[in-house]
Write a protein that holds these residues in place. Structure first.
Motif, short mmCIF file in Angstrom:
data_model
loop_
_atom_site.label_atom_id
_atom_site.label_comp_id
_atom_site.label_asym_id
_atom_site.label_seq_id
_atom_site.Cartn_x
_atom_site.Cartn_y
_atom_site.Cartn_z
N UNK A 206 0.84 -1.20 0.00
CA UNK A 206 0.00 0.00 0.00
C UNK A 206 0.87 1.25 0.00
N UNK A 207 0.18 2.34 -0.15
CA UNK A 207 0.88 3.62 -0.16
C UNK A 207 1.60 3.83 1.17
N UNK A 208 1.07 3.21 2.18
CA UNK A 208 1.66 3.34 3.51
C UNK A 208 3.04 2.68 3.55
N UNK A 209 3.11 1.53 2.92
CA UNK A 209 4.39 0.82 2.88
C UNK A 209 5.45 1.66 2.17
N UNK A 210 5.03 2.24 1.08
CA UNK A 210 5.96 3.07 0.32
C UNK A 210 6.42 4.25 1.17
N UNK A 211 5.45 4.88 1.83
CA UNK A 211 5.77 6.04 2.66
C UNK A 211 6.79 5.67 3.73
N UNK A 212 6.53 4.59 4.39
CA UNK A 212 7.42 4.17 5.47
C UNK A 212 8.82 3.90 4.93
N UNK A 213 8.87 3.10 3.89
CA UNK A 213 10.15 2.70 3.30
C UNK A 213 10.94 3.90 2.79
N UNK A 214 10.20 4.92 2.32
CA UNK A 214 10.90 6.09 1.77
C UNK A 214 11.04 7.19 2.82
N UNK A 215 10.59 6.91 4.01
CA UNK A 215 10.60 7.90 5.10
C UNK A 215 9.98 9.23 4.69
N UNK A 216 8.83 9.15 4.10
CA UNK A 216 8.06 10.37 3.82
C UNK A 216 6.62 10.08 4.24
N UNK A 217 5.76 11.05 4.09
CA UNK A 217 4.36 10.82 4.46
C UNK A 217 3.61 10.23 3.27
N UNK A 218 2.45 9.67 3.56
CA UNK A 218 1.62 9.13 2.50
C UNK A 218 1.25 10.22 1.50
N UNK A 219 1.05 11.39 2.04
CA UNK A 219 0.64 12.49 1.16
C UNK A 219 1.68 12.74 0.08
N UNK A 220 2.92 12.66 0.50
CA UNK A 220 4.00 12.90 -0.46
C UNK A 220 4.01 11.82 -1.54
N UNK A 221 3.86 10.60 -1.11
CA UNK A 221 3.81 9.52 -2.08
C UNK A 221 2.65 9.77 -3.04
N UNK A 222 1.53 10.14 -2.48
CA UNK A 222 0.36 10.40 -3.31
C UNK A 222 0.68 11.47 -4.35
N UNK A 223 1.38 12.51 -3.92
CA UNK A 223 1.72 13.58 -4.86
C UNK A 223 2.61 13.07 -5.98
N UNK A 224 3.57 12.27 -5.60
CA UNK A 224 4.47 11.73 -6.62
C UNK A 224 3.68 10.90 -7.63
N UNK A 225 2.87 10.03 -7.10
CA UNK A 225 2.10 9.15 -7.97
C UNK A 225 1.20 9.96 -8.92
N UNK A 226 0.66 11.04 -8.40
CA UNK A 226 -0.27 11.82 -9.21
C UNK A 226 0.38 12.96 -9.98
N UNK A 227 1.70 13.01 -9.96
CA UNK A 227 2.40 14.02 -10.73
C UNK A 227 2.19 15.44 -10.23
N UNK A 228 1.85 15.58 -8.98
CA UNK A 228 1.72 16.91 -8.39
C UNK A 228 3.12 17.54 -8.32
N UNK A 229 3.26 18.78 -8.79
CA UNK A 229 4.59 19.40 -8.90
C UNK A 229 5.20 19.81 -7.55
N UNK A 230 4.39 19.91 -6.51
CA UNK A 230 4.92 20.36 -5.23
C UNK A 230 5.73 19.30 -4.48
N UNK A 231 6.71 18.78 -5.16
CA UNK A 231 7.58 17.78 -4.53
C UNK A 231 9.00 18.08 -4.99
N UNK A 232 9.92 18.13 -4.07
CA UNK A 232 11.32 18.39 -4.45
C UNK A 232 11.82 17.24 -5.30
#
Lengths: 333, 333
Positions: free
Chosen positions: A7-33
């Motif tokens: 799940x998105x949660x697993x990704x978040x944990x593994x990447x040490x970011x929040x779920x929201x950030x993962x969601x942004x990446x997946x959805x191509x939201x530009x507000x991500x470094x």
DNA sequence: TGATATACTGAAAACGATTTATTTTCAGTA
DNA sequence: TACTGAAAATAAATCGTTTTCAGTATATCA
């Protein structure tokens, strides 16, 4: 030992970011470094993460799914429209929930309900006349609807068609021009406004323009099928007509074969013009002269219109008429 | 003034019961007292509550949706299968997510992924050969898969077909029996095991049984389309054969018309047997003798098999062969 | 009549994402 | 060095159901 779903949660944990950030990446939201994006993408790849479209649909109220109602999937006419619909839908990343509604009225409602329950973002409706219970069902949400190859007299939905009046008028006029005075109009249910209101009108106008009296006994209402065409031939012949305008290709092909099997020479003794210009018109001998509808495009344009409605874009024309023509082949002189 | 969506919570409140109870009523769970059930149903009716299938899918891990992959929706062969699939799916209350995969390899993977993301409960796969990347995609979940009119040499999935070897062997033998010594085998891509392994084998066995040497130059590999059939006629004729076994009806019809337009008399000068017994075989003149496959049933049985797999019922046969026959019409002596 | 089984019911925790409201970070400026 | 504001990141609420578990009512039986 169950295969665990990532799940998105697993990704978040593994990447040490929040779920929201993962969601942004997946959805191509530009507000991500860029470097965080990179990091997240790497984890996604590593874990082979695939977003769950159902969860996504629940949270976002968008399913990227459209419903498509088709009367009969084995009828080349509708199948051709469906092809156009499918291609454009794929292009815009929508999936299609297809429902065939050939099993009579009652089923149609049930099927439509099941599609709406799936929270489709939009709906393409083909074929049958939109009756009251259907209309009610379509009205209850704010789901956009586009009719393809189908008209709604109340003109409430988007729609894509050709000008049926003009098309049939031209076809009929052509038969008149080649010397026919008694011309049959062989069509599907007149309850469908396309037949009962538009095509019939075109037929009548052509007669009227040529000062030929309209004779109701030259109108043959049947169903869209090969068998129906074969079957109706006898009656048509007995009516004493010398030509026919037919509104469906399968019907026309059955009709043609009925005539030929009765040793009638086409086009010398009897002329035929059909309506949909599907592959069938080229397959039979003689090849059938036909009104040419841009079938694929009707579907494609309908789907495109629907995407606009789903995006709440400004629509300049929600009732679209595509151009038609007449392709002359060997069933007319 | 937004139209408010009614949720299970609204029903629960209005009926003074818990959401769980409403859920039970909606799902026909028997553990509800008749009078409470009645009360809840009344409120459901009154509020016109419709369960949200997306939320349901997320919570229950079942979407009552199956994916259907079809190579070309306008090909009557596949459309006929789809009809059977659709009817049985409707019967078992499943919706169909349809994806047409005609746009070449790359697209197929993307489309398949998007379908799997939608969490379909099962998948019906038609047409193309299951290649490695497809197989990988299908393997990653535990989603049941059934092939319809398609074989997988690795025999990993459920499948419904006819015995292609036997069918083509019979057809070829029949042509041999009526005096043909040089018989063409006109087919689609040999990379598809149905053609390359099974049908070809049947063709060869028939020749071998009749002590006729197999001549590779009598095998014509093309694609399944009317145009391809027209186009291949010349080459076939030049090869000096006197009959042909064709493995697709559209292809056969094009082939037939190619022959007729070249003034070749069918069946007197050239015999043809085709493979799918679709409506096309009856539409053309002369009507085509054909192997009869139970198209609708292949689809229907495939879908039925899939429902069993989705319910985790015991399956006695996951590789099903349906009976075939040969329908004699006028393209053979 | 009391004990025990059985039938109902409800509270709350999932399900796996998006979205909103906040907080943190980090250049750039004063 | 302190401050500012935009950009980036987070925590937590939410979407609308199902499902689990616990609890209460009702039925059954001795």
């Amino acid at each position: 030992m169950e295969k665990q779903t990532i799940t998105i949660y697993d990704v978040a944990r593994e990447a040490s970011v929040s779920m929201a950030t993962v969601s942004r990446v997946v959805n191509g939201n530009p507000n991500v470094r860029p470097d965080t994006r990179e990091k997240v993408l790497k984890v996604i790849e590593k874990l082979d993460y695939r977003p769950n479209a159902v969860a996504r649909g629940l949270a976002s109220h968008r399913t990227t799914t459209v419903g498509v109602l088709i009367p009969d999937i084995t009828n080349i006419f509708y199948a051709s429209l469906a092809r156009g619909i499918n291609d454009v839908a794929t292009m815009y990343k929508y999936n299609i929930i297809l429902a065939s509604a050939d099993e009579g009225k009652h089923k149609t409602d049930a099927v439509l309900q099941s599609i709406m329950a799936k929270q489709v973002d939009g709906l393409i409706y083909m074929g049958q006349h939109v009756d009251d219970s259907t209309r009610k069902e379509l009205d209850r949400g704010k789901t956009p609807v586009v009719l393809a190859g189908t008209v709604d007299p109340q003109d409430k939905f988007g729609s894509v068609n050709i000008d049926y009046v003009a098309a049939i008028k031209e076809a009929t006029s052509r038969l008149i021009a080649s010397g026919n005075q008694r011309i049959a109009f062989v069509t599907g249910p007149l309850s469908d406004p396309i037949n009962g209101q538009f095509r019939l009108k075109g037929y009548q106008e052509a007669l009227s323009d040529a000062k030929i009296a309209y004779d109701e006994s030259y109108v043959f209402e049947t169903e869209y099928s090969y068998r129906a065409g074969e079957a109706v031939w006898d009656a048509v012949k007995r009516a004493g007509v010398t030509a026919a305008v037919v509104t469906d290709d399968e019907l026309a092909v059955g009709f043609l074969n009925g005539a030929r099997d009765a040793k009638v020479k086409i086009p010398e003794d009897f002329e035929i013009i059909t309506s949909n210009n599907t592959m069938l018109t080229e397959i039979v001998r003689p090849k059938l002269t036909s009104i040419a509808q841009p079938l694929y495009d009707i579907g494609a344009v309908a789907m495109r219109l629907l995407t606009k409605m789903m995006n709440k874009e400004e629509i300049d024309q929600k009732t679209i008429l595509l151009p038609h023509s007449i392709i002359t082949r060997n069933s007319t002189k």
